[in-house]
Design an enzyme around this catalytic site. Sequence first.
Site, mmCIF file in Angstrom:
data_model
loop_
_atom_site.group_PDB
_atom_site.id
_atom_site.type_symbol
_atom_site.label_atom_id
_atom_site.label_comp_id
_atom_site.label_asym_id
_atom_site.label_seq_id
_atom_site.Cartn_x
_atom_site.Cartn_y
_atom_site.Cartn_z
ATOM 1 N N ASN A 1 4.553 13.803 30.190
ATOM 2 C CA ASN A 1 4.382 12.434 30.690
ATOM 3 C C ASN A 1 3.036 12.392 31.420
ATOM 4 O O ASN A 1 2.915 12.913 32.519
ATOM 5 C CB ASN A 1 5.544 12.109 31.639
ATOM 6 C CG ASN A 1 5.352 10.796 32.368
ATOM 7 O OD1 ASN A 1 4.484 9.992 32.030
ATOM 8 N ND2 ASN A 1 6.175 10.570 33.391
ATOM 9 N N LYS B 1 1.480 9.942 32.654
ATOM 10 C CA LYS B 1 1.402 8.928 33.727
ATOM 11 C C LYS B 1 0.070 8.162 33.642
ATOM 12 O O LYS B 1 -0.437 7.949 32.551
ATOM 13 C CB LYS B 1 1.626 9.580 35.093
ATOM 14 C CG LYS B 1 2.878 10.445 35.122
ATOM 15 C CD LYS B 1 3.279 10.850 36.500
ATOM 16 C CE LYS B 1 4.461 11.802 36.414
ATOM 17 N NZ LYS B 1 5.019 12.138 37.698
ATOM 18 N N HIS C 1 12.383 6.134 34.602
ATOM 19 C CA HIS C 1 11.647 7.169 35.347
ATOM 20 C C HIS C 1 11.662 6.816 36.833
ATOM 21 O O HIS C 1 11.578 5.649 37.212
ATOM 22 C CB HIS C 1 10.209 7.286 34.832
ATOM 23 C CG HIS C 1 9.507 8.469 35.399
ATOM 24 N ND1 HIS C 1 8.946 8.471 36.657
ATOM 25 C CD2 HIS C 1 9.318 9.723 34.906
ATOM 26 C CE1 HIS C 1 8.428 9.660 36.906
ATOM 27 N NE2 HIS C 1 8.642 10.441 35.854
ATOM 28 N N GLU D 1 9.554 6.930 39.121
ATOM 29 C CA GLU D 1 8.428 6.135 39.653
ATOM 30 C C GLU D 1 8.604 4.663 39.325
ATOM 31 O O GLU D 1 8.184 3.788 40.086
ATOM 32 C CB GLU D 1 7.094 6.698 39.121
ATOM 33 C CG GLU D 1 6.758 8.004 39.830
ATOM 34 C CD GLU D 1 5.996 9.010 38.997
ATOM 35 O OE1 GLU D 1 5.414 8.646 37.957
ATOM 36 O OE2 GLU D 1 6.003 10.202 39.391
ATOM 37 N N GLU E 1 15.797 14.595 36.643
ATOM 38 C CA GLU E 1 14.593 14.790 37.449
ATOM 39 C C GLU E 1 14.887 14.476 38.911
ATOM 40 O O GLU E 1 14.839 13.307 39.313
ATOM 41 C CB GLU E 1 13.490 13.856 36.962
ATOM 42 C CG GLU E 1 13.120 14.037 35.508
ATOM 43 C CD GLU E 1 11.719 13.491 35.243
ATOM 44 O OE1 GLU E 1 10.865 14.305 34.899
ATOM 45 O OE2 GLU E 1 11.495 12.299 35.415
ATOM 46 N N GLY F 1 6.318 16.019 41.202
ATOM 47 C CA GLY F 1 4.951 16.012 41.723
ATOM 48 C C GLY F 1 4.809 16.652 43.093
ATOM 49 O O GLY F 1 3.770 16.506 43.740
ATOM 50 N N SER G 1 8.261 19.358 38.818
ATOM 51 C CA SER G 1 7.447 20.549 39.088
ATOM 52 C C SER G 1 7.775 21.724 38.160
ATOM 53 O O SER G 1 7.742 22.879 38.577
ATOM 54 C CB SER G 1 7.553 20.946 40.562
ATOM 55 O OG SER G 1 7.050 19.897 41.381
HETATM 56 C C1 PEP Z 1 7.725 13.559 35.901
HETATM 57 O O1 PEP Z 1 7.145 12.680 36.514
HETATM 58 O O2 PEP Z 1 8.455 13.257 34.941
HETATM 59 C C2 PEP Z 1 7.544 14.926 36.354
HETATM 60 C C3 PEP Z 1 8.476 15.785 36.061
HETATM 61 O O3 PEP Z 1 6.413 15.212 37.089
HETATM 62 P P1 PEP Z 1 5.967 16.675 37.631
HETATM 63 O O4 PEP Z 1 6.117 17.644 36.496
HETATM 64 O O5 PEP Z 1 4.513 16.484 38.012
HETATM 65 O O6 PEP Z 1 6.830 17.000 38.774
#
Ligand code: PEP
Length: 251
Positions: A9, A11, A93, A95, A164, A170, A210
């Site tokens: 992703n 973003k 998601h 966000e 997630e 992040g 992460s």
């Molecule tokens: C995400 O936003 O789907 C995600 C998993 O981000 P990150 O790997 O940066 O934690």
Amino acid sequence: MRTKFIAGNWKMNLTKTSSIELARGIARAIPNNVEVGIAPPFVYIDAVASAISGSKLLLGAQDAYCESGGAFTGEICVPMLKDLGVRFCLSGHSERRHILHETPDLVSKKARAIYSAGLIVIHCVGETLLERDSNETLNVVRSQLSELQPNIITDPNRLVIAYEPVWAIGTGRNATDQQAQEVHAFVRQTLAQMWNPDFAARVRIQYGGSLKPENAKGLLSQPDVDGGLIGGASLKADSFLAIVNAAAAIG
Ligand code: PEP
């Protein structure tokens, strides 16, 4: 046997040139036994589609509006994405839930629109730190899964759940292997109740938060972890492909 699915992703990152370069770098190095996808920003999807044409790399989108066209200024609908060769799209998601304030009703309509148009829907679920600390994780995940409609979604190959935890996205702080497996097993059990055990056994459940080369082997080896949704580590071919190769080694 569920084929592992690793999706990046991107973003709101990269440029047109760096998107094309990254997509090409990934497309030429995909192992046979893993499914791999990327979700570039909307404005680069077309250029990336041309750059990876003929490869096995699946093209995805990070979002789509729930209506199929009309007076919705600034929005992008699923038929437009299909037109560009998009094969999967995220719904829910964190966000979009927490920063863009998408409601469960809107998330539900988006998941339905993505699936109904013939795409793979990657439906994202996960708790905040406050919810985890108040022992609400499983209730939150159950409620976000209930946004999916079993009477509409009938093909387990076109449904992917991404667990997630919001506190891991992040932040550099990932769920432990055990924390991820516990929630993934709960997701599968909930899908079995919503659909049936055979359907649930065929749905891929990705871990996101992460995920990076250093922790990929442990997380991706868990019995109910069928891949990953990767943010930060998907922005460099080396780190993304290291995760893809970790998944391939597990099989
Ligand atoms: C995400 O936003 O789907 C995600 C998993 O981000 P990150 O790997 O940066 O934690």
